[in-house]
Design a protein around this motif. Sequence first.
Motif, mmCIF file in Angstrom:
data_model
loop_
_atom_site.group_PDB
_atom_site.id
_atom_site.type_symbol
_atom_site.label_atom_id
_atom_site.label_comp_id
_atom_site.label_asym_id
_atom_site.label_seq_id
_atom_site.Cartn_x
_atom_site.Cartn_y
_atom_site.Cartn_z
ATOM 1 N N SER A 188 -46.881 13.970 -9.032
ATOM 2 C CA SER A 188 -46.626 15.062 -9.967
ATOM 3 C C SER A 188 -47.030 14.703 -11.393
ATOM 4 O O SER A 188 -46.901 13.559 -11.822
ATOM 5 N N THR A 209 -42.711 25.544 -7.462
ATOM 6 C CA THR A 209 -43.955 25.002 -7.996
ATOM 7 C C THR A 209 -44.843 24.497 -6.869
ATOM 8 O O THR A 209 -44.409 23.642 -6.091
ATOM 9 N N ASP A 245 -41.114 18.491 -12.167
ATOM 10 C CA ASP A 245 -40.882 17.050 -12.330
ATOM 11 C C ASP A 245 -39.641 16.814 -13.186
ATOM 12 O O ASP A 245 -38.767 16.006 -12.840
ATOM 13 N N HIS A 294 -44.828 18.623 -15.896
ATOM 14 C CA HIS A 294 -44.488 19.839 -15.153
ATOM 15 C C HIS A 294 -42.982 20.060 -15.122
ATOM 16 O O HIS A 294 -42.203 19.110 -14.999
ATOM 17 N N VAL A 310 -44.219 12.689 -3.421
ATOM 18 C CA VAL A 310 -44.942 13.775 -4.067
ATOM 19 C C VAL A 310 -45.522 13.207 -5.357
ATOM 20 O O VAL A 310 -44.823 12.519 -6.101
ATOM 21 N N THR A 365 -50.887 22.672 1.104
ATOM 22 C CA THR A 365 -50.062 22.998 -0.055
ATOM 23 C C THR A 365 -48.603 23.045 0.367
ATOM 24 O O THR A 365 -48.285 23.506 1.452
ATOM 25 N N TYR A 402 -47.593 22.316 -4.930
ATOM 26 C CA TYR A 402 -48.096 20.939 -5.007
ATOM 27 C C TYR A 402 -49.078 20.710 -3.879
ATOM 28 O O TYR A 402 -48.861 21.163 -2.755
#
Length: 154
Positions: A55, A35, A62, A59, A53, A21, A37
């Motif tokens: 996404s 946030t 983003d 979100h 990343v 994570t 991810y």
Amino acid sequence: MDGFEKVDLVEAYKMLSGHETAVLATKGKGFYNLTPYGWFMPMDYEPVTKIIVSSDPAHQADLNIRSNEEFALCLPKAGEDNAEWIKSCGSISSPTADKFNMFNIEGIKADKIDVMIPAKLLSGWIECRLIKVQREGSVDLIFGEAVAAFIKNR
């Protein structure tokens, strides 16, 4: 940065190894955001580290990245990939959520970009400028280029 040392930007991608994570630090409209991810990876390392990343385009992180064209990939301390602060930050996606205040997270200003870093909770972070966002199916692939990187002093 107290307690952290700079990492050569060619070597920064190595910091990702062993992390399930990461937490993206971004800036929204009036608030700094954190946030979690799970989908991130190194892309390149010459002349500097580049990362990708994956996404959800809806979100808030983003949206913030596309708006401000920068983000930091924050790496939790070893063994804390599912820490309570990470779960809390992932429980809300709102342009008006001040997660630092809501979850009592102390932040410091990033070195090269305008985000807040929860340094006391991290083993390190990579500050990135946005290269591009590419829609692939239902996700955005966010490509970033490292402009600064820090790792906890050993």
